[in-house]
Design a protein around this motif. Structure first.
Motif, mmCIF file in Angstrom:
data_model
loop_
_atom_site.group_PDB
_atom_site.id
_atom_site.type_symbol
_atom_site.label_atom_id
_atom_site.label_comp_id
_atom_site.label_asym_id
_atom_site.label_seq_id
_atom_site.Cartn_x
_atom_site.Cartn_y
_atom_site.Cartn_z
ATOM 1 N N ASN A 188 -62.024 -12.368 31.057
ATOM 2 C CA ASN A 188 -62.256 -12.332 29.693
ATOM 3 C C ASN A 188 -60.896 -12.185 29.080
ATOM 4 N N LYS A 189 -60.654 -12.350 27.658
ATOM 5 C CA LYS A 189 -59.451 -12.394 26.979
ATOM 6 C C LYS A 189 -59.277 -11.143 26.572
ATOM 7 N N TYR A 190 -57.942 -10.526 26.260
ATOM 8 C CA TYR A 190 -57.492 -9.260 25.492
ATOM 9 C C TYR A 190 -56.296 -9.455 24.977
ATOM 10 N N SER A 191 -55.993 -8.578 24.190
ATOM 11 C CA SER A 191 -54.885 -8.638 23.315
ATOM 12 C C SER A 191 -54.119 -7.146 23.592
ATOM 13 N N PRO A 192 -52.868 -7.286 24.252
ATOM 14 C CA PRO A 192 -52.313 -5.990 24.515
ATOM 15 C C PRO A 192 -51.694 -5.360 22.968
ATOM 16 N N GLY A 193 -52.074 -4.146 22.995
ATOM 17 C CA GLY A 193 -51.544 -3.309 21.775
ATOM 18 C C GLY A 193 -52.169 -3.909 20.566
ATOM 19 N N TYR A 248 -54.541 -12.903 26.074
ATOM 20 C CA TYR A 248 -54.192 -13.184 27.385
ATOM 21 C C TYR A 248 -55.382 -13.066 28.412
ATOM 22 N N TYR A 249 -55.456 -13.780 29.562
ATOM 23 C CA TYR A 249 -56.592 -13.712 30.372
ATOM 24 C C TYR A 249 -56.514 -12.530 31.194
ATOM 25 N N ARG A 250 -57.637 -11.942 31.644
ATOM 26 C CA ARG A 250 -57.621 -10.997 32.582
ATOM 27 C C ARG A 250 -58.986 -11.059 33.435
ATOM 28 N N LEU A 251 -59.099 -10.431 34.710
ATOM 29 C CA LEU A 251 -60.125 -10.432 35.520
ATOM 30 C C LEU A 251 -60.679 -8.923 35.266
ATOM 31 N N LYS A 309 -64.355 0.761 35.761
ATOM 32 C CA LYS A 309 -64.110 -0.660 35.267
ATOM 33 C C LYS A 309 -62.566 -0.965 35.487
ATOM 34 N N LYS A 310 -62.210 -2.018 36.506
ATOM 35 C CA LYS A 310 -60.829 -2.356 36.632
ATOM 36 C C LYS A 310 -60.378 -3.622 35.982
ATOM 37 N N HIS A 311 -59.168 -3.797 35.684
ATOM 38 C CA HIS A 311 -58.740 -5.043 35.291
ATOM 39 C C HIS A 311 -57.470 -5.655 35.942
ATOM 40 N N ILE A 312 -57.294 -6.760 36.050
ATOM 41 C CA ILE A 312 -56.038 -7.545 36.515
ATOM 42 C C ILE A 312 -55.720 -8.414 35.564
ATOM 43 N N HIS A 313 -54.459 -8.474 34.989
ATOM 44 C CA HIS A 313 -54.072 -9.328 34.248
ATOM 45 C C HIS A 313 -53.643 -10.668 35.036
#
Length: 126
Positions: free
Chosen positions: A49-54, A60-63, A71-75
């Motif tokens: 999925n896509k996310y916006s930091p701050g 950006y993409y993350r898994l 729930k875990k995320h990897i940039h």
């Protein structure tokens, strides 16, 4: 022509129709089995999925995946979503997920994309 005897043939006055279960009973059994199957834990959920930091406008993409109920995320390195490399990596991971790959295989590919750097948990830990 050979004919096989059954227990119903040996009993006087027996009727084969009375030996089968009524439909209501078999429906209840099917419903009970379905409730049991629905209550079981599902496979780990994995998605790109896509996310916006701050509060940035850049995405950006993350898994994202579930690990032990959390729930875990990897940039995913490669730049923002307008980068060709980031889009390629996201598409490769999504194709792997769509194919039905195991969580360990998807995490290994994401780690490979990130240059071997990851904070992912070891899957053999219990």
């Amino acid at each position: 022509m050979s004919y096989q005897l059954t227990i119903y043939d040996a009993l006087p006055g027996s009727d084969k129709d009375h030996a089968s279960l009524p439909n209501a009973r078999s429906d209840a059994k099917k419903q009970a089995i379905q409730r049991y199957l629905n209550s079981g834990k599902t496979e780990p959920t994995i998605c790109v999925n896509k996310y916006s930091p701050g509060r940035r406008s850049t995405q950006y993409y993350r898994l994202s995946y579930l690990w032990r109920g959390k729930k875990k995320h990897i940039h995913l390195r490669g730049g923002s979503t307008i980068s060709e490399l980031a889009n390629y990596r996201a598409l490769q991971l999504q194709a792997l997920i769509d194919r039905g790959a195991e969580l360990a295989e998807v995490l290994a590919m994401a780690t490979n994309f990130n240059g071997g750097l990851s904070d992912r948990p070891k899957l053999d830990d219990h």
